[in-house]
Design a protein around this motif. Sequence first.
Motif, PDB file in Angstrom:
ATOM      1  N   THR A  17      -4.186  -8.346  -0.559  1.00 11.46           N
ATOM      2  CA  THR A  17      -3.454  -8.290  -1.614  1.00 11.46           C
ATOM      3  C   THR A  17      -3.474  -9.462  -2.015  1.00 11.46           C
ATOM      4  O   THR A  17      -4.411  -9.775  -1.804  1.00 11.46           O
ATOM      5  N   THR A  18      -1.600  -9.985  -2.448  1.00 15.37           N
ATOM      6  CA  THR A  18      -2.381 -11.354  -3.464  1.00 15.37           C
ATOM      7  C   THR A  18      -2.205 -12.142  -2.514  1.00 15.37           C
ATOM      8  O   THR A  18      -3.083 -12.365  -1.894  1.00 15.37           O
TER       9      THR A  18
ATOM     10  N   THR B  65       2.301 -13.396   1.649  1.00 11.90           N
ATOM     11  CA  THR B  65       2.888 -11.746   1.305  1.00 11.90           C
ATOM     12  C   THR B  65       2.031 -11.177   2.762  1.00 11.90           C
ATOM     13  O   THR B  65       2.933  -9.426   3.076  1.00 11.90           O
TER      14      THR B  65
HETATM   15  C1  5HY Z   1       3.940  -5.461  -4.914  1.00 10.77           C
HETATM   16  N1  5HY Z   1       4.428  -7.839  -4.908  1.00 10.77           N
HETATM   17  O1  5HY Z   1       3.319  -4.618  -5.324  1.00 10.77           O
HETATM   18  C2  5HY Z   1       4.214  -6.969  -4.553  1.00 10.77           C
HETATM   19  C3  5HY Z   1       2.728  -7.422  -3.657  1.00 10.77           C
HETATM   20  C4  5HY Z   1       2.627  -8.298  -2.534  1.00 10.77           C
HETATM   21  O2  5HY Z   1       5.650  -7.778  -7.087  1.00 10.77           O
HETATM   22  N2  5HY Z   1       4.664  -6.206  -6.499  1.00 10.77           N
HETATM   23  C5  5HY Z   1       5.714  -6.984  -6.328  1.00 10.77           C
HETATM   24  O3  5HY Z   1       2.312  -9.053  -2.745  1.00 10.77           O
HETATM   25  O4  5HY Z   1       3.976  -8.212  -2.228  1.00 10.77           O
END
Ligand code: 5HY
Length: 247
Positions: free
Chosen positions: A113-114, A118
């Motif tokens: 993920t990012t 998160t």
């Molecule tokens: C997403 N945040 O899919 C999640 C990714 C996350 O703005 N789009 C967003 O890192 O939660």
Amino acid sequence: MKLLVVNPNSSVPMTEAIATAARAVAAPGSEVLACHGAFGPLSIEGHFEEAFAAAAVADQVRHAPAHDAVVIACFGDPGLDAAREATRAPVLGIAEAAFHAASMLATGFSVVTTMQRTCVIAERLVLRYGFERICRGIHGTDIPVLALEDCDKATLAQIEAAARAALASDRSEAIVLGCAGMAPLCAALSQRLGVPVIDGVAVAVKFAESLVALGLQTPKRGDYAPPLPKRWTGWASHFGNGPSDSG
Ligand code: 5HY
């Protein structure tokens, strides 16, 4: 069928990228209606932002044009239950859909993920949806969500490296992309990694089409019955039934 694809953040470029990814896999008879939150953050990278994103999703679904299914295109699946109260159409979150797809392909999968912060959101979804026995790891890259809008080679290489490390350290055989903004990278990553790389946007679109084709809808009784009629106040007064109170 009409498929409402909601980007819970308010980024127009990311909404366009999500719409492109959805249309790339949608069946010939499926029309993708893409939208984004009418208010809230440009990206969702934490709990405070996700609270507003959930409200934005509920707002979009409650006031959406006619649709046959809904996809919530954010990896936290914000507003999923609220959206299911607001429509009889099937509502799919991209995380839930991606986890199910991964479970049909491999004995273990990893999430890349990012932002690291998160990861806890994804961890909670794994437990909520019951995939703790086959999700073998959740890995943040600290790539900001909005950096994916014009993803350069270095960013792609960083995600690829994180996925390789996850496959090795977790002993997993599939990768779930932990951000809707990663959808455009799925094909390249699949080719480079040689394992299933799952983009929740694409999977949710196809699962939604299947549910609609089977005539399956969200039950409008019990847990997902419509919201009870009552007056709402302030900026949310338009959600209410009956005389609004702008006080
Ligand atoms: C997403 N945040 O899919 C999640 C990714 C996350 O703005 N789009 C967003 O890192 O939660």
